[in-house]
Design a protein around this motif. Structure first.
Motif, PDB file in Angstrom:
ATOM      1  N   UNK A 135      -8.393  71.623 -64.917  1.00  0.00           N
ATOM      2  CA  UNK A 135      -7.618  71.551 -63.661  1.00  0.00           C
ATOM      3  C   UNK A 135      -6.328  72.352 -63.803  1.00  0.00           C
ATOM      4  N   UNK A 136      -5.716  72.314 -65.003  1.00  0.00           N
ATOM      5  CA  UNK A 136      -4.508  73.107 -65.264  1.00  0.00           C
ATOM      6  C   UNK A 136      -4.819  74.597 -65.108  1.00  0.00           C
ATOM      7  N   UNK A 137      -5.993  75.018 -65.616  1.00  0.00           N
ATOM      8  CA  UNK A 137      -6.385  76.433 -65.498  1.00  0.00           C
ATOM      9  C   UNK A 137      -6.550  76.805 -64.022  1.00  0.00           C
ATOM     10  N   UNK A 138      -7.148  75.899 -63.241  1.00  0.00           N
ATOM     11  CA  UNK A 138      -7.320  76.154 -61.806  1.00  0.00           C
ATOM     12  C   UNK A 138      -5.970  76.275 -61.102  1.00  0.00           C
ATOM     13  N   UNK A 139      -5.038  75.416 -61.480  1.00  0.00           N
ATOM     14  CA  UNK A 139      -3.697  75.492 -60.880  1.00  0.00           C
ATOM     15  C   UNK A 139      -3.014  76.791 -61.298  1.00  0.00           C
ATOM     16  N   UNK A 140      -3.218  77.200 -62.543  1.00  0.00           N
ATOM     17  CA  UNK A 140      -2.655  78.470 -63.015  1.00  0.00           C
ATOM     18  C   UNK A 140      -3.163  79.627 -62.172  1.00  0.00           C
ATOM     19  N   UNK A 141      -4.449  79.570 -61.808  1.00  0.00           N
ATOM     20  CA  UNK A 141      -5.031  80.611 -60.947  1.00  0.00           C
ATOM     21  C   UNK A 141      -4.332  80.629 -59.588  1.00  0.00           C
ATOM     22  N   UNK A 142      -4.093  79.451 -59.011  1.00  0.00           N
ATOM     23  CA  UNK A 142      -3.420  79.379 -57.698  1.00  0.00           C
ATOM     24  C   UNK A 142      -1.986  79.925 -57.773  1.00  0.00           C
ATOM     25  N   UNK A 143      -1.296  79.617 -58.871  1.00  0.00           N
ATOM     26  CA  UNK A 143       0.085  80.099 -59.033  1.00  0.00           C
ATOM     27  C   UNK A 143       0.092  81.628 -59.156  1.00  0.00           C
ATOM     28  N   UNK A 144      -0.829  82.168 -59.974  1.00  0.00           N
ATOM     29  CA  UNK A 144      -0.931  83.630 -60.109  1.00  0.00           C
ATOM     30  C   UNK A 144      -1.261  84.265 -58.764  1.00  0.00           C
ATOM     31  N   UNK A 145      -2.137  83.602 -57.998  1.00  0.00           N
ATOM     32  CA  UNK A 145      -2.514  84.123 -56.674  1.00  0.00           C
ATOM     33  C   UNK A 145      -1.298  84.142 -55.748  1.00  0.00           C
ATOM     34  N   UNK A 146      -0.460  83.113 -55.841  1.00  0.00           N
ATOM     35  CA  UNK A 146       0.758  83.059 -55.027  1.00  0.00           C
ATOM     36  C   UNK A 146       1.691  84.212 -55.351  1.00  0.00           C
ATOM     37  N   UNK A 147       1.810  84.512 -56.648  1.00  0.00           N
ATOM     38  CA  UNK A 147       2.671  85.612 -57.095  1.00  0.00           C
ATOM     39  C   UNK A 147       2.109  86.956 -56.610  1.00  0.00           C
ATOM     40  N   UNK A 148       0.788  87.125 -56.791  1.00  0.00           N
ATOM     41  CA  UNK A 148       0.138  88.387 -56.391  1.00  0.00           C
ATOM     42  C   UNK A 148       0.243  88.577 -54.885  1.00  0.00           C
ATOM     43  N   UNK A 149       0.009  87.509 -54.124  1.00  0.00           N
ATOM     44  CA  UNK A 149       0.076  87.602 -52.657  1.00  0.00           C
ATOM     45  C   UNK A 149       1.483  88.005 -52.207  1.00  0.00           C
TER      46      UNK A 149
END
Lengths: 156, 100
Positions: A135-149
């Motif tokens: 779940x931490x890895x999934x949240x990390x993906x969302x955070x990276x996506x927020x930065x990229x967006x």
């Protein structure tokens, strides 16, 4: 891309796999499987501690100043305000759950072969470590996506 | 020396709820957040440090306690605490985001 984030992610994933290993060894235990489970749990503690250290170092030295303001000014600010905030605190549960798993394996050694209840207890906690770490890895993906967006919205 | 299972389970449950409490208190009380920053230069490092110290202190305080054979019950309370504590943290930041 940042080396500390890479280390944090790799160590966290390997830590999760170590506890998946514990889970599998506990499904049908014998003495050698339990010995391997104790080794895997100890390795898992070390990997998760490493993920805590490198992720924490990045969070304290880089994220707050360089990443957080960009995410918050982008199209999905909730990636920080909800996801990062949740991740940074729920992550703190993991090292203690890992120590608990190893501690129970060390305490009851080969009693897991006979006692189904003991086995179920460690299966539950090691399974929880695996799910929480992924779940931490999934949240990390969302955070990276927020930065990229946020970066993309400023470029386009 | 073998670890004490009751002390381990109780310390884990205690530290989970301590983390939940510190997380919420840090958001609603500026003096508490400042205390964490003073303690360890960053509030998150302060929470982690306090959690580690509390875990060790709780374990040492309870390590002589009588162990129970029913560790499955303890494990279920740990799992319940993680799920409920995690949900409380998530819902807190969710409502905080929509309120601001």
């Amino acid at each position: 891309m940042h080396t500390l984030i890479g280390l944090h992610a790799v160590l966290g994933e390997v830590g999760a796999l170590a506890f998946l290993w514990v889970f599998v060894e506990l499904l049908n235990p014998n003495e050698s499987r339990l010995r391997r489970a104790r080794i895997a749990a100890l390795l898992g503690i070390l990997f998760l501690a490493g993920a805590w250290f490198f992720g924490g170092f990045y969070y304290v030295t880089e994220y707050g100043a360089a990443v957080k303001p960009i995410i918050k000014s982008g199209p999905i600010p909730w990636a920080h305000s909800i996801i990062t905030e949740t991740k940074e605190h729920v992550f703190l549960f993991l090292p203690f759950l890992a120590i608990l798993t190893w501690g129970l394996l060390k305490r009851y050694q080969n009693e897991f072969i006979q006692k189904r209840n003991f086995r179920m207890a460690v299966l539950l906690i090691s399974g929880l470590v695996v799910l929480l770490a992924f779940a931490m890895a999934g949240m990390g993906f969302l955070i990276s996506s927020g930065f990229r967006a946020a970066l993309e919205s400023k470029i386009i | 020396m073998k670890p004490n299972s009751k002390a381990l389970i109780t310390s884990t449950i205690g530290v989970i709820w301590l983390i939940v409490g510190m997380t919420l208190l840090g958001e609603v009380s500026e003096p508490f957040k400042s205390f964490l920053v003073q303690l360890a230069s960053h509030h998150w490092v302060g929470k982690g440090g306090i959690a580690v110290v509390a875990f060790v202190a709780l374990y040492l305080a309870l390590k002589k306690s009588k162990e129970s054979e029913d560790i499955l019950r303890g494990a279920l309370i740990v799992v319940g605490s993680v799920i409920l504590g995690g949900l409380i943290i998530f819902l807190f930041f969710l409502q905080h985001f929509f309120r601001v």
